[in-house]
Scaffold this motif. Structure first.
Motif, PDB file in Angstrom:
ATOM      1  N   ALA A  62      -5.059   0.516  -0.465  1.00  0.00           N
ATOM      2  CA  ALA A  62      -4.654  -0.887  -0.550  1.00  0.00           C
ATOM      3  C   ALA A  62      -5.482  -1.760   0.377  1.00  0.00           C
ATOM      4  O   ALA A  62      -6.193  -1.281   1.263  1.00  0.00           O
ATOM      5  N   LYS A  72       0.632   1.158   2.839  1.00  0.00           N
ATOM      6  CA  LYS A  72       0.478   1.389   1.406  1.00  0.00           C
ATOM      7  C   LYS A  72       1.372   2.478   0.842  1.00  0.00           C
ATOM      8  O   LYS A  72       1.883   2.363  -0.272  1.00  0.00           O
ATOM      9  N   TRP A  96      -3.295  -3.122  -4.410  1.00  0.00           N
ATOM     10  CA  TRP A  96      -2.669  -1.841  -4.041  1.00  0.00           C
ATOM     11  C   TRP A  96      -2.948  -0.861  -5.173  1.00  0.00           C
ATOM     12  O   TRP A  96      -3.016  -1.250  -6.342  1.00  0.00           O
TER      13      TRP A  96
END
Length: 197
Positions: A62, A72, A96
């Motif tokens: 991410a 993340k 993400w």
């Protein structure tokens, strides 16, 4: 016919309605039209009982997080509270990604965001699927599965993004594509594929 926009639902339902198009899980017919109903056949997708989430505890990548606690991996840890991924302040186009560890045909993605505060930050998303790892944030080489315009409101429950035929890939990415710098906040992301026999 492919449904390629995300919609928000309070609960998992047996059908989706968007812009005059109704698609029903499994074999059958759908209808289209704002004035009257015309039946047509459409491509089957697996019914809900034949799908499974394969994102739980998988590796993630991410944009830089807001702080060391909002990282993340929180978006695939199965915990539904403010233990989430949140992107860094003032970051343009945060993204993400989850690595599913194998190529699978993805039929549906469910996105859960923050409920207690700031849920309006979830808007202008692209959900893309790719074969190779890309860490630059430029996800244009990935196939676009769905978009979600938003803005999100807590009364909507969670966001469901579906593709009738499914898209094969190993990496599932979510990216904000708006011109503002709102945080990307993901409490949980579920990625549904057909169960293996």
């Amino acid at each position: 016919m492919i449904l390629n926009n995300c919609v928000a639902f309070i609960m998992f339902r047996a059908f989706l309605i968007l812009g005059g198009i109704c698609t029903i899980y499994g074999a059958g017919n759908g209808y289209y039209g704002n004035e009257g109903y015309s039946l047509f056949a459409f491509s089957d997708i697996p019914p809900p009982d034949d799908l499974e989430d394969i994102a739980l505890f998988k590796p993630t990548h991410a944009s830089e997080p807001f702080n060391e606690g909002l990282t993340k991996e929180n978006a695939v840890n199965g915990i539904f509270n403010d233990n989430m991924y949140e992107s860094k302040l003032e970051l343009m186009h945060p993204w993400w990604m989850v690595d599913l560890m194998e190529v699978r045909t993805i039929h549906q993605v469910q996105i859960f965001t923050r409920q207690g505060c700031c849920s309006h930050r979830l808007h202008d998303l692209e959900i893309r699927i790719g074969q190779g790892l890309v860490l630059t944030g430029d996800l244009s080489s990935y196939t676009l599965m769905s978009t979600y315009k938003g803005p999100y409101d807590v009364s909507q429950g969670h966001v469901i993004c579906s593709n009738l035929r499914g898209i094969a890939g190993r990496f599932l990415a979510i990216k904000k594509v708006s011109s503002d710098v709102d945080h990307l906040q993901l409490v949980e992301v579920r990625v549904y594929v057909a169960k293996k026999n």
